[in-house]
Design an enzyme around this catalytic site. Structure first.
Site, short mmCIF file in Angstrom:
data_model
loop_
_atom_site.label_atom_id
_atom_site.label_comp_id
_atom_site.label_asym_id
_atom_site.label_seq_id
_atom_site.Cartn_x
_atom_site.Cartn_y
_atom_site.Cartn_z
N GLY A 13 29.86 51.50 39.34
CA GLY A 13 28.49 51.69 38.86
C GLY A 13 28.29 52.87 37.94
N SER A 14 29.37 53.34 37.27
CA SER A 14 29.16 54.48 36.37
C SER A 14 28.28 54.09 35.18
CB SER A 14 30.50 55.07 35.91
OG SER A 14 31.16 54.20 35.03
N LEU A 92 28.01 33.78 36.46
CA LEU A 92 26.73 33.15 36.80
C LEU A 92 26.74 31.69 36.36
CD1 LEU A 92 24.56 36.18 35.66
CD2 LEU A 92 24.79 35.38 38.04
N ASN A 106 25.37 41.54 28.73
CA ASN A 106 26.60 42.00 29.40
C ASN A 106 27.33 43.04 28.56
OD1 ASN A 106 28.67 41.94 31.41
ND2 ASN A 106 29.93 40.66 30.06
N HIS A 108 31.21 44.37 27.91
CA HIS A 108 32.60 43.95 28.13
C HIS A 108 33.55 44.96 27.50
CE1 HIS A 108 35.83 41.23 29.11
NE2 HIS A 108 36.35 41.54 27.92
#
Ligand code: GAR
Length: 189
Positions: A13-14, A92, A106, A108
């Site tokens: 979660g950085s 998803l 998103n 990536h």
């Protein structure tokens, strides 16, 4: 303009924390963190940041449909305009993506369309490319195939190790993701 977002994360979660700290610059207000595992360190970061979090534990659901129902239920408690994926390691369903059409973004860790998938940094390093990078893109029904919003290059030097490359990629992500969100949410892309 400020957009209400939910951030989805699976791990450390950085990037979630970075977005929380730069939320004003990114033009976002994080309403909730959705984590897919109780072990996600992102949940601890949310506590520290006083951001609500909901754990929708993938392992507690029989299948993807039920899991996504759990996500929808969690989201229904909040007023969410965009879903921002930050190290969310689940694919998803097309149905879910369609329901949030053009509202899921998103991050990536490669220059798409190269090195799609779960191990973008390592795959680029092992391939031996000299330039890799970071991509921010809309999520569509494919894997890492949605319309590209922003990219930044990262040079792989001869003395880079996988660890040093990971650090460079993350530093680039911390700059690019808030900037790209700001652009998208101001409808400039
Ligand atoms: C980030 O490098 C992100 O680009 C990557 O996971 C990492 C999460 O780090 N995402 C993907 O690989 C998606 N396919 P963080 O949990 O410390 O933010």
């Amino acid at each position: 303009m400020v957009s209400n977002v939910a951030v989805f994360a699976s791990g450390g979660g950085s990037n979630f924390e970075n977005l929380a700290l730069k939320s004003a610059a990114a033009g976002i207000e994080i309403q909730v963190l959705i984590a897919d595992s109780p072990d996600a360190f992102a949940v601890k970061r949310a506590e520290k940041l006083n951001i609500p979090s909901v754990i929708v534990d993938r392992s507690a659901y029989a299948g993807k449909h039920e899991f996504e129902k759990g996500i929808r239920e969690a989201l229904s408690e909040f007023d969410i305009e965009y879903i921002v994926l930050a190290g969310f390691m689940r694919i998803l369903s097309a149905e879910f993506i369609n329901d949030f059409k053009d509202r899921i973004i998103n991050l990536h860790p490669s220059l798409l369309p190269s090195f799609k998938g779960r191990n973008g940094i390592e795959d680029a390093f092992n391939y031996g490319v000299k330039v890799t990078g970071v991509t921010v893109h809309y999520v569509d029904a494919g894997i890492d195939t949605g319309k590209i919003i922003a990219q930044a290059a990262v040079i792989i030097e001869d003395d880079d190790t996988l660890e040093s490359l990971e650090q460079k990629i993350h530093q680039t992500e911390y700059e690019l993701y808030p900037e790209a969100l700001k652009k998208v949410l101001d409808r400039r892309v």
